[in-house]
Design a protein around this motif. Structure first.
Motif, PDB file in Angstrom:
ATOM      1  N   ARG A  39     -32.267 -31.788   4.101  1.00 40.37           N
ATOM      2  CA  ARG A  39     -32.989 -31.022   5.125  1.00 40.37           C
ATOM      3  C   ARG A  39     -32.391 -29.628   5.181  1.00 40.37           C
ATOM      4  O   ARG A  39     -31.182 -29.456   5.378  1.00 40.37           O
ATOM      5  N   SER A  40     -33.222 -28.629   5.006  1.00 39.26           N
ATOM      6  CA  SER A  40     -32.740 -27.253   4.999  1.00 39.26           C
ATOM      7  C   SER A  40     -33.722 -26.372   5.752  1.00 39.26           C
ATOM      8  O   SER A  40     -34.890 -26.723   5.949  1.00 39.26           O
ATOM      9  N   GLY A  41     -33.238 -25.208   6.165  1.00 33.74           N
ATOM     10  CA  GLY A  41     -34.106 -24.279   6.866  1.00 33.74           C
ATOM     11  C   GLY A  41     -33.319 -23.327   7.732  1.00 33.74           C
ATOM     12  O   GLY A  41     -32.092 -23.375   7.814  1.00 33.74           O
TER      13      GLY A  41
ATOM     14  N   GLN B 244     -38.151 -25.481   8.882  1.00 35.39           N
ATOM     15  CA  GLN B 244     -37.339 -26.489   8.211  1.00 35.39           C
ATOM     16  C   GLN B 244     -38.138 -27.142   7.078  1.00 35.39           C
ATOM     17  O   GLN B 244     -39.359 -27.268   7.161  1.00 35.39           O
ATOM     18  N   GLU B 245     -37.421 -27.564   6.061  1.00 35.83           N
ATOM     19  CA  GLU B 245     -38.032 -28.299   4.959  1.00 35.83           C
ATOM     20  C   GLU B 245     -37.166 -29.505   4.635  1.00 35.83           C
ATOM     21  O   GLU B 245     -35.947 -29.390   4.509  1.00 35.83           O
ATOM     22  N   THR B 246     -37.794 -30.670   4.520  1.00 34.52           N
ATOM     23  CA  THR B 246     -37.072 -31.910   4.249  1.00 34.52           C
ATOM     24  C   THR B 246     -37.714 -32.615   3.063  1.00 34.52           C
ATOM     25  O   THR B 246     -38.931 -32.810   3.037  1.00 34.52           O
ATOM     26  N   ASP B 247     -36.898 -32.966   2.082  1.00 31.81           N
ATOM     27  CA  ASP B 247     -37.415 -33.800   0.989  1.00 31.81           C
ATOM     28  C   ASP B 247     -36.669 -35.122   0.995  1.00 31.81           C
ATOM     29  O   ASP B 247     -35.437 -35.161   1.137  1.00 31.81           O
TER      30      ASP B 247
ATOM     31  N   PRO C 192     -21.683 -27.972   2.454  1.00 29.15           N
ATOM     32  CA  PRO C 192     -22.942 -27.466   1.910  1.00 29.15           C
ATOM     33  C   PRO C 192     -23.475 -26.283   2.714  1.00 29.15           C
ATOM     34  O   PRO C 192     -23.009 -26.024   3.807  1.00 29.15           O
ATOM     35  N   GLU C 193     -24.452 -25.593   2.158  1.00 30.76           N
ATOM     36  CA  GLU C 193     -24.884 -24.303   2.679  1.00 30.76           C
ATOM     37  C   GLU C 193     -25.006 -24.303   4.195  1.00 30.76           C
ATOM     38  O   GLU C 193     -25.741 -25.084   4.782  1.00 30.76           O
ATOM     39  N   ASN C 194     -24.256 -23.390   4.809  1.00 29.44           N
ATOM     40  CA  ASN C 194     -24.266 -23.239   6.257  1.00 29.44           C
ATOM     41  C   ASN C 194     -23.895 -21.789   6.554  1.00 29.44           C
ATOM     42  O   ASN C 194     -22.720 -21.423   6.573  1.00 29.44           O
ATOM     43  N   PHE C 195     -24.893 -20.933   6.782  1.00 27.85           N
ATOM     44  CA  PHE C 195     -24.675 -19.509   6.987  1.00 27.85           C
ATOM     45  C   PHE C 195     -25.297 -19.088   8.316  1.00 27.85           C
ATOM     46  O   PHE C 195     -26.363 -19.590   8.697  1.00 27.85           O
TER      47      PHE C 195
ATOM     48  N   TYR D 274     -28.403 -13.006  20.356  1.00 22.80           N
ATOM     49  CA  TYR D 274     -29.258 -13.289  19.194  1.00 22.80           C
ATOM     50  C   TYR D 274     -28.459 -14.148  18.226  1.00 22.80           C
ATOM     51  O   TYR D 274     -27.257 -13.926  18.004  1.00 22.80           O
ATOM     52  N   SER D 275     -29.121 -15.128  17.627  1.00 22.97           N
ATOM     53  CA  SER D 275     -28.454 -16.004  16.677  1.00 22.97           C
ATOM     54  C   SER D 275     -29.391 -16.320  15.521  1.00 22.97           C
ATOM     55  O   SER D 275     -30.583 -16.574  15.725  1.00 22.97           O
ATOM     56  N   PHE D 276     -28.818 -16.284  14.320  1.00 18.61           N
ATOM     57  CA  PHE D 276     -29.551 -16.675  13.111  1.00 18.61           C
ATOM     58  C   PHE D 276     -28.746 -17.753  12.398  1.00 18.61           C
ATOM     59  O   PHE D 276     -27.516 -17.673  12.298  1.00 18.61           O
ATOM     60  N   ARG D 277     -29.440 -18.791  11.898  1.00 14.86           N
ATOM     61  CA  ARG D 277     -28.772 -19.867  11.190  1.00 14.86           C
ATOM     62  C   ARG D 277     -29.610 -20.308   9.982  1.00 14.86           C
ATOM     63  O   ARG D 277     -30.831 -20.435  10.068  1.00 14.86           O
ATOM     64  N   TYR D 278     -28.918 -20.532   8.871  1.00 18.99           N
ATOM     65  CA  TYR D 278     -29.519 -21.243   7.740  1.00 18.99           C
ATOM     66  C   TYR D 278     -28.593 -22.403   7.411  1.00 18.99           C
ATOM     67  O   TYR D 278     -27.372 -22.233   7.298  1.00 18.99           O
ATOM     68  N   ARG D 279     -29.177 -23.577   7.219  1.00 16.41           N
ATOM     69  CA  ARG D 279     -28.338 -24.753   6.999  1.00 16.41           C
ATOM     70  C   ARG D 279     -29.039 -25.733   6.074  1.00 16.41           C
ATOM     71  O   ARG D 279     -30.246 -25.924   6.150  1.00 16.41           O
ATOM     72  N   ASN D 280     -28.246 -26.352   5.199  1.00 13.41           N
ATOM     73  CA  ASN D 280     -28.735 -27.423   4.343  1.00 13.41           C
ATOM     74  C   ASN D 280     -27.871 -28.652   4.603  1.00 13.41           C
ATOM     75  O   ASN D 280     -26.647 -28.590   4.505  1.00 13.41           O
ATOM     76  N   THR D 281     -28.505 -29.751   4.959  1.00 16.04           N
ATOM     77  CA  THR D 281     -27.749 -30.965   5.292  1.00 16.04           C
ATOM     78  C   THR D 281     -28.202 -32.110   4.389  1.00 16.04           C
ATOM     79  O   THR D 281     -29.167 -32.813   4.692  1.00 16.04           O
ATOM     80  N   PRO D 282     -27.528 -32.313   3.280  1.00 20.82           N
ATOM     81  CA  PRO D 282     -27.865 -33.456   2.409  1.00 20.82           C
ATOM     82  C   PRO D 282     -27.377 -34.760   3.028  1.00 20.82           C
ATOM     83  O   PRO D 282     -26.342 -34.813   3.692  1.00 20.82           O
TER      84      PRO D 282
END
Length: 838
Positions: free
Chosen positions: A322-324, A354-357, A266-269, A288-296
């Motif tokens: 959980r994504s962000g 981060q956002e978690t539903d 799942p989304e991991n950029f 410098y580091s940037f991360r976007y990740r979605n962990t269902p």
């Protein structure tokens, strides 16, 4: 609160002591006495980087017969760049000193006579290579694991399963370390482990939650250090030991660095940039580091309640996502005042959003097994985290090798803001109104650290270490829960609203002496820590508590070098585990209406006595470590689950409530056996194996109920690495965690498989890696909890199977470059480096 006058006088005393110590010299009579007791001649010396006068660790020292150039013996330098190599036969010898990226040095005409004595090679200055050889390719990858006498070092960059991951994932790949699905880190089965970053406490390791480690990307991490039985120079905190996360920083001349990008499902950029510039008296570094990740994730539980005249149950199904994103910037510079004095300034700033539903369905069943109620609870949570850190350090070296003074100052500020909107709907009973709630939790932590350390080498084989350290940690936690009434207004829920302030001062001092006799080395130390901890609730002033106590923590180490490649060590230490902040919070969280987790402000610290026997051997084709350990813990903190508020007529959404809280439950005795093996089966195949077996016995009760239990469990990890044609590498790892008993039940087994495939591209300046974590998608936490009138079975998966692709590109940097220079100062409670012998 801190006594500033006492702190100032303490540092004045130690700096005065250091200035006097500069005038001291080695006592010639004492040196002659040590030399007279030698059984065979000993070749001694030190290897120094001529650019910054810093020790070169792991340099290879070869001893050759000058007559025919035959190799006689050899060894490698320790963390202080020093070496001691015994010579059995008289003769004329020369040494060959080598290290990757440096010019080779020779020292000849070293005469060894019939009478044993020290053969002094002196301080050998190595210069970095400036000529590029086009026809020669040197491949010397870092070993994945290095075993020294007081710690184990794991070079995580060479583990393909760590790419595109975070600090939490990396720790889960370290032998003896486990990270459960909720992110809790344990060492040898114990969660009472101290986690540091660059040898110091850091907001990057988290305050009271585990999310911070998940926001620290793997691109910033160079290695992990594990210390299972720390000496007196280290903080006494942490029953199981210390895990130190060392961040990247180079000191190679010129400009060099790397760029990494990754994508996954799942989304991991993400992307990261590492830059370093060494010129003149300055070494500058920036990352410098940037991360976007979605962990269902998903999970569920089944709970059965038994009363005198009836039985009822419920089933819970849970889906979460959980994504962000996170951004981290770290930079700083070394300033070399002269060849013996270095100032280092560094700073770090990180933010995450981060956002978690979480979607929960609760199904209630009566004694006949018929469904009588279905309740849906949906929660949308947002979390913003900001972390700011500043470091300053000074290292002053003196004329004699090993004599040094270190000073460190660190300040951190961490803000964590969580908000949540909750709606709970009874899908069966229309007469039950929907419950609409919202919460906010604001948490701020500020930390101040000041420490000073001094090392005084009396002779080539003995030294004294002393140090002082003071830390202040203030955590301000403000929690608010509200519920919407019939008119649409939000009214505060009083039992969940409060402000909790935690103010902790810890002042420490230690003294440690190391020496040797015959074939043995020994080290003894004593650490004292004064704790001043104040907790208070703004809504309940009567619950304010102020605790002051002083503790002493002795340590002792005895080792014997069986050969140049093998050693045997016996060690003892006493340690403390102060209750973590989250365990002291007296009010419950609000994420689950049927399970309320609360802390206990009356918790007392745990104390542990630990003994270990360890054997280590390093061979040409691999290494072997085996360790037998025993731990005795008092005031053991464990979580207890009790069921109250039972309402089996199902007249509302809450037929029952589980209340979960920690108590000082028991005493625990545990014994374990650990084995780690690394072996090069062939030029194309290497494997690593680690296993930890342990037996634990707990004795204790709470409110008349016996919670004593005993368990035997084990865990293992097997990793194989294959060199394939076309510059490709394949790595496969298998991990198994066996079942174990808990205070109220059992944790079931966990099995997982990871795969990774990499290929060098772009004329070896780039590396492309494809990997999959949890190939079979079965890394789940499963447990059984049994109480007097209930039994619960839980099954939860934090993150589903993950596929990733990573591309790394290096400029002015070889992929096998190892870090040079002074090394990281392992300031674990005022400790400096690993201290050479131990």
């Amino acid at each position: 609160m801190i006594n500033l006058k006492a702190l100032f006088l303490s540092f004045f005393f130690i700096t005065t002591f250091i200035s006097i110590a500069q005038q001291r010299r080695i006592d010639p009579a004492r040196l002659r006495q040590i030399e007279a007791n030698l059984k065979q001649s000993m070749m001694i010396g030190a290897v120094i980087n001529n650019e910054n006068n810093q020790p070169v660790e792991f340099a290879t020292i070869g001893i050759f017969n000058q007559a025919d150039s035959s190799l006689v013996t050899g060894n490698v330098t320790n963390a202080e760049g020093r070496f001691r190599i015994p010579i059995e036969k008289p003769g004329i010898y020369y040494t060959k000193i080598e290290f990757i990226g440096f010019d080779t040095k020779f020292v000849s005409n070293l005469e060894v006579g019939e009478t044993p004595k020290f053969i002094r090679v002196g301080r050998v200055q190595l210069g970095e290579k400036t000529e590029i050889l086009e026809e020669i390719e040197i491949v010397a990858e870092k070993s994945q694991s290095i075993y020294s006498l007081d710690k184990r070092v794991y070079n995580v960059e060479s583990d393909l399963s760590n790419l595109s991951n975070n600090a939490s994932d990396i720790l889960d790949n370290i032998p003896s370390v486990q990270v459960d699905v909720e992110g809790n880190v344990s060492l040898r089965g114990s969660e009472n482990v101290r986690i540091l970053v660059d040898g110091k406490p850091s907001g990057l390791a988290g305050i009271g939650s585990t999310d911070a480690l998940r926001n620290l990307p793997s691109d910033l991490i160079e290695r992990i250090e594990v210390i299972t039985n720390p000496s007196a120079r280290y903080d006494a905190e942490g029953e199981a030991g210390i895990i130190n996360i060392v961040l990247k920083k180079d000191q190679k001349k010129g400009i060099n660095g790397s760029v990494t990008v990754n994508a996954g499902y799942p989304e991991n950029f993400g992307t990261s940039i590492n830059l370093n510039r060494r010129a003149g008296k300055f070494n500058t570094f920036l990352t410098y580091s940037f991360r976007y990740r979605n962990t269902p994730g998903n999970g569920g539980s089944n709970q059965v309640f038994t009363e005198e005249d009836t039985t009822f149950s419920f089933i819970r199904d849970l889906e979460r996502s959980r994504s962000g994103f996170s951004n981290t910037v770290r930079g700083g510079f070394d300033f070399f005042l002269d060849d013996k004095t270095t100032l280092t300034f560094s700073g770090l700033y990180s933010i995450s959003d981060q956002e978690t539903d979480v979607d929960i369905n609760n199904f209630d069943f009566d004694s006949n097994g018929d469904e009588v109620q279905r309740v849906n609870r949906f929660q949308l949570e947002g979390e913003d985290d900001t972390n700011l850190e500043f470091d300053f350090s000074l290292r002053k070296e003196f004329a004699r090798p090993g004599q040094r003074f270190d000073f460190d100052f660190k300040w951190t500020d961490n803000d964590d803001v969580e908000t949540a909107d909750i709606i709970e709907d009874n899908l069966t009973n229309e007469n039950v109104e929907d419950i609409i709630q919202r919460t906010s939790n604001t948490e701020n932590q500020q930390t101040l650290l000041i420490q000073a350390d001094y090392v005084e080498p009396f002779t080539a084989t003995s030294k004294l270490e002393v140090g002082l350290k003071s830390t202040n940690r203030v955590i301000d936690n403000n929690f608010l829960a509200e519920e919407q009434n019939a008119s649409g207004e939000f009214i505060a829920i009083s039992q969940f609203n409060n402000q909790f302030i935690y103010d902790e001062w810890i002042h420490a001092a230690y003294i440690q002496y190391a020496s040797e006799f015959s074939d043995f080395k020994y080290q003894i130390g004593l650490r004292s820590e004064f704790s001043d901890i104040e907790t208070r609730l703004s809504e309940s002033p009567e619950d304010e508590a102020d605790r002051e106590f002083i503790d002493f923590f002795p340590s002792a180490f005895l080792s014997k070098e069986i050969s140049d490649q093998s050693s045997l060590k016996l060690s003892y230490s006493r340690r403390i585990s102060r209750p973590r902040f989250r365990l002291l919070l007296p009010f419950s969280n609000f994420s689950d209406s049927r399970n309320f987790f609360s802390g206990n402000p009356d918790l007392n610290p745990e104390y542990t006595n630990s003994v270990e026997v360890e054997y280590v051997t390093n061979r040409d084709k691999g290494s072997f470590l085996t360790n037998v350990y025993y731990r005795r813990r008092n005031n053991v903190i464990q979580r207890i689950t009790v069921v109250d508020s039972i309402n089996n007529d199902f007249s509302n959404n809450f037929p029952f409530i589980n209340r979960i809280f920690p108590v000082n439950l028991a005493t625990e005795s545990s014994v374990g056996w650990e084995v780690s093996v690394s072996y090069d089966v062939a030029k194309f195949l290497t494997f690593n194996f680690n296993s930890n077996l342990f037996y634990s016995e707990v004795e204790g009760e709470f409110e008349g109920e016996d919670f004593g239990n005993e368990t035997f469990s084990w865990n293992s990890r097997f990793v194989s690495r294959w060199d394939l044609p076309a510059d490709m590498k394949l790595q496969a790892s298998l991990r198994y965690i066996a079942p174990r008993q808990t205070a109220q039940g059992e944790r079931l087994s966990i099995t997982s498989i990871d795969l990774g495939l990499s290929k060098d591209i772009l004329k070896d300046k780039g590396t492309l890696t494809i990997g999959v974590s949890d190939l079979l998608n079965d890394r789940r936490r499963r447990s059984i909890i049994e109480g007097e009138n209930f039994i619960t079975r839980d099954d939860f998966q934090w993150r589903e199977r993950q596929w990733t692709m990573t591309l790394s590109y290096r400029f002015n940097e070889d992929k096998n470059d190892r870090r040079r220079g002074r090394g990281d100062r392992g300031g674990y409670g005022g400790g400096g480096d690993d201290g050479g012998d131990f």
